[in-house]
Design a protein around this motif. Sequence first.
Motif, short mmCIF file in Angstrom:
data_model
loop_
_atom_site.label_atom_id
_atom_site.label_comp_id
_atom_site.label_asym_id
_atom_site.label_seq_id
_atom_site.Cartn_x
_atom_site.Cartn_y
_atom_site.Cartn_z
N SER A 129 -12.11 9.27 3.01
CA SER A 129 -10.79 8.73 2.67
C SER A 129 -10.43 9.03 1.23
N SER A 152 -1.47 -13.55 6.67
CA SER A 152 -1.09 -12.13 6.62
C SER A 152 -1.63 -11.49 5.34
N TYR A 171 -3.51 -3.57 1.55
CA TYR A 171 -3.74 -2.51 2.52
C TYR A 171 -3.27 -3.00 3.89
N SER A 172 -1.95 -3.04 4.05
CA SER A 172 -1.35 -3.62 5.26
C SER A 172 -1.76 -2.88 6.52
N SER A 173 -1.79 -1.54 6.48
CA SER A 173 -2.11 -0.78 7.69
C SER A 173 -3.57 -0.98 8.11
N SER A 174 -4.44 -1.33 7.17
CA SER A 174 -5.85 -1.60 7.49
C SER A 174 -6.15 -3.10 7.54
N ASN A 175 -5.14 -3.92 7.28
CA ASN A 175 -5.23 -5.37 7.40
C ASN A 175 -6.30 -5.99 6.49
N ARG A 189 1.02 -1.47 -0.14
CA ARG A 189 2.17 -1.88 0.67
C ARG A 189 1.76 -2.84 1.75
#
Length: 189
Positions: A129, A152, A171-175, A189
Amino acid sequence: MTDFSSLSMTRRALLGAFAATAVSAAPTYTKAAGFLRGGGDIRRIKMMSPRTGERIDTIYWIEGEYIKDAVREITAFMRDWRTNDIHNIDLRTIDIMAASHNLLDVNEPYMLLSGYRSPKTNAMLRRRSSGVAKNSRHLRGQAADLRLNSRSVSQMYRAALSCKGGGVGRYSSSNFVHMDCGPVRSWGR
């Protein structure tokens, strides 16, 4: 599999009795960072590891004093689960995590995705990554990647930001949320 929550029952029983009397005492802030002034006289951290199945729930600070046995338990818990390497976890990071947890007013333990990372693990993650820093604070035991099912990423991010104690990454997409004790900064984001 080790369950760190059962390692120190005698110590915990003693601390619990002490804590019951200390809660009503006037707050003292000896050795407490300014961002933790609302943290109270007792600091506690609750975490679980989805990788190892381990859990920890410990009081690690009472009235200005860190409890060495509890800090050792936290350090062992936050080890690099891939290599089993252990590195001291910076107390400031633990304080930021605990203060953020308190602000979220939740009983659920943090899900620890990453605490200390060995150089070998960090290099492997960097190959996979572009989002993994070469000189990550995880390498120094100064960072944690955390998740809560009942809150959240945005809520966790805002709670950590309000501590003004270090770096906070969303890291919203990875929660998950990254918390560290480095310079105060934010990203994601």
